[in-house]
Design a protein around this motif. Structure first.
Motif, PDB file in Angstrom:
ATOM      1  N   TRP A   1     -19.869  26.060 -29.322  1.00  0.00           N
ATOM      2  CA  TRP A   1     -18.447  25.848 -29.167  1.00  0.00           C
ATOM      3  C   TRP A   1     -17.867  24.809 -28.847  1.00  0.00           C
ATOM      4  N   ARG A   2     -18.348  23.957 -27.841  1.00  0.00           N
ATOM      5  CA  ARG A   2     -18.021  22.632 -27.821  1.00  0.00           C
ATOM      6  C   ARG A   2     -17.701  21.470 -28.738  1.00  0.00           C
TER       7      ARG A   2
ATOM      8  N   ASN B   1      -7.500  26.455 -27.677  1.00  0.00           N
ATOM      9  CA  ASN B   1      -9.198  26.646 -27.928  1.00  0.00           C
ATOM     10  C   ASN B   1      -9.650  27.695 -27.139  1.00  0.00           C
ATOM     11  N   LEU B   2      -8.805  28.744 -26.456  1.00  0.00           N
ATOM     12  CA  LEU B   2      -9.184  29.921 -25.738  1.00  0.00           C
ATOM     13  C   LEU B   2      -8.472  31.147 -26.718  1.00  0.00           C
TER      14      LEU B   2
ATOM     15  N   ARG C   1     -14.377  20.216 -30.652  1.00  0.00           N
ATOM     16  CA  ARG C   1     -14.165  18.583 -30.324  1.00  0.00           C
ATOM     17  C   ARG C   1     -13.122  18.093 -30.644  1.00  0.00           C
ATOM     18  N   ASN C   2     -12.666  18.252 -31.796  1.00  0.00           N
ATOM     19  CA  ASN C   2     -11.886  17.562 -32.679  1.00  0.00           C
ATOM     20  C   ASN C   2     -10.496  18.402 -32.720  1.00  0.00           C
ATOM     21  N   SER C   3     -10.436  19.466 -31.818  1.00  0.00           N
ATOM     22  CA  SER C   3      -9.092  20.417 -31.925  1.00  0.00           C
ATOM     23  C   SER C   3      -7.705  19.628 -31.271  1.00  0.00           C
ATOM     24  N   HIS C   4      -6.768  19.915 -31.859  1.00  0.00           N
ATOM     25  CA  HIS C   4      -5.489  19.440 -31.183  1.00  0.00           C
ATOM     26  C   HIS C   4      -4.904  20.300 -29.945  1.00  0.00           C
ATOM     27  N   ALA C   5      -5.628  21.009 -29.163  1.00  0.00           N
ATOM     28  CA  ALA C   5      -5.014  21.936 -28.214  1.00  0.00           C
ATOM     29  C   ALA C   5      -4.296  21.291 -27.356  1.00  0.00           C
TER      30      ALA C   5
END
Length: 355
Positions: free
Chosen positions: A328-329, A182-183, A333-337
């Motif tokens: 950004w949140r 995410n970063l 939200r649905n990321s797989h980090a």
């Protein structure tokens, strides 16, 4: 010990040539070095240069090239970690230069019982000119860039919150997993924060040193500072614990400047004058400091103007990042980090068992 020396790159065909020469000249036994390159789908000749290096017989244990579809540093570093099979995994930036004993000194300090090691990482400039030396002086200055201890050569062993070119025992990565995808820009801060939370220490060793090329134009340097500041702002919502108070100094400078300018507009300019006077004193002292510790260049007269440009660009970036947090949140939200962090951990453990 088998070492995996990892580097990621995107459109770095010119920058990596020097680093490739450095890797080829390492004094650590080449049959114990696995080189891992990750190309983030470059549009220049970066991948071809990696292939040329691979096809040249330097006697390395292996040279692996991975291509990643995403131009995300954390994603690319995760690809490197999942590919590496060494007992020690070393991260090196594409804009870096390393001395002949870089790998061997990292291994030596790991063998002394440390789990994560690194060293000083001062800046250098390529194609030296008076203007580029001026930008380098600004980048090297505590006032112009950062107070991070790893940016300067270490005089004694010390434990820090973060390292730049770090070497990790395999067990460390098997414990904490991969980078947070995410970063951007702050992925190493967050990664080292999790390493510290897991009980490991990050050791900065005086006998380890590497170098990073500074940006060669003021425009690129300002763009870099803005991006760094923006990611500091965004990271507040993801991992505030991995940031220090110093990360917010430019933000506070810009906020104070805006607030006091408003007060001056209301008819009380004295506070703004005092603030600018104090800042100007720091600006002047640090400019003089650059002139005493560096080879003086005619363009050093621009340092008093370069410093505030860097501070304002970083501070404005942080403000923008903080304002962008809600959007950004929603985006991540649905990321797989988190799943990818665990995926890297499982992959590293699998490689460990296979070895």
């Amino acid at each position: 010990m088998v070492v995996s020396l990892c580097m990621i790159a995107y459109n770095e065909s010119e920058a990596i040539q020097g680093l490739f020469s450095d890797i080829a000249l390492q004094d650590y036994p080449h049959n114990k070095i696995e080189v891992v390159f990750v190309d983030s789908m470059s549009t220049d000749s970066t991948y071809e240069r990696m292939e040329e290096f691979k096809n040249t017989d330097y006697g390395f244990l292996d040279v692996r090239i991975v291509q990643c579809a995403k131009r995300n540093q954390a994603f690319s570093w995760n690809a490197a970690l999942m590919t590496a099979t060494g007992d020690v995994i070393i991260r090196v930036d594409a804009h870096a230069r390393i001395p002949r004993n870089f790998v061997s000194r990292n291994v030596y300090n790991i063998k002394q019982g440390e789990n994560v090691v690194g060293g000083g990482r001062p800046n250098i400039s390529s194609n030296v000119s008076s203007w580029k030396m001026t930008l380098l002086a600004a980048e090297d200055s505590l006032f112009g860039s950062s107070v991070a201890a790893y940016r300067r050569p270490s005089v004694e062993k010390e434990y820090l919150d973060s390292l730049f070119h770090a070497a990790y025992r395999r067990e460390v990565i098997a414990t904490v997993g991969g980078f947070n995808e995410n970063l951007g820009r702050t992925e190493d801060n967050e990664y080292h924060y999790r390493i510290r939370q897991a009980g490991y220490k990050l050791c900065c060793c005086p006998d380890i040193i590497s170098y990073q090329h500074s940006r060669n134009t003021l425009k690129n340097m300002i763009r870099q500072k803005f991006s760094n500041g923006r990611w500091i702002g965004l990271t507040v919502s993801e991992c505030p614990g991995c940031l220090s108070y110093f990360h917010f100094a430019p933000f506070l400078f810009v906020i104070a400047l805006l607030a006091l300018s408003f007060v001056a507009f209301l008819g009380h300019p004295i506070f703004l004058y005092v603030f600018l006077l104090i800042y100007g004193m720091f600006d002047f002292v640090n400019t003089v400091g650059c002139c005493t510790v560096k080879n003086i260049q005619p363009q050093f007269i621009f340092l008093p103007f370069i410093f505030p440009l860097l501070h304002v660009s970083y501070g404005v970036g942080t403000i923008i990042g903080l304002l962008q947090i809600p959007f950004w949140r929603r985006k991540i939200r649905n990321s797989h980090a988190k799943e990818h962090i665990e995926k890297v951990r499982r992959k590293v453990i699998k490689h460990t068992v296979q070895r």
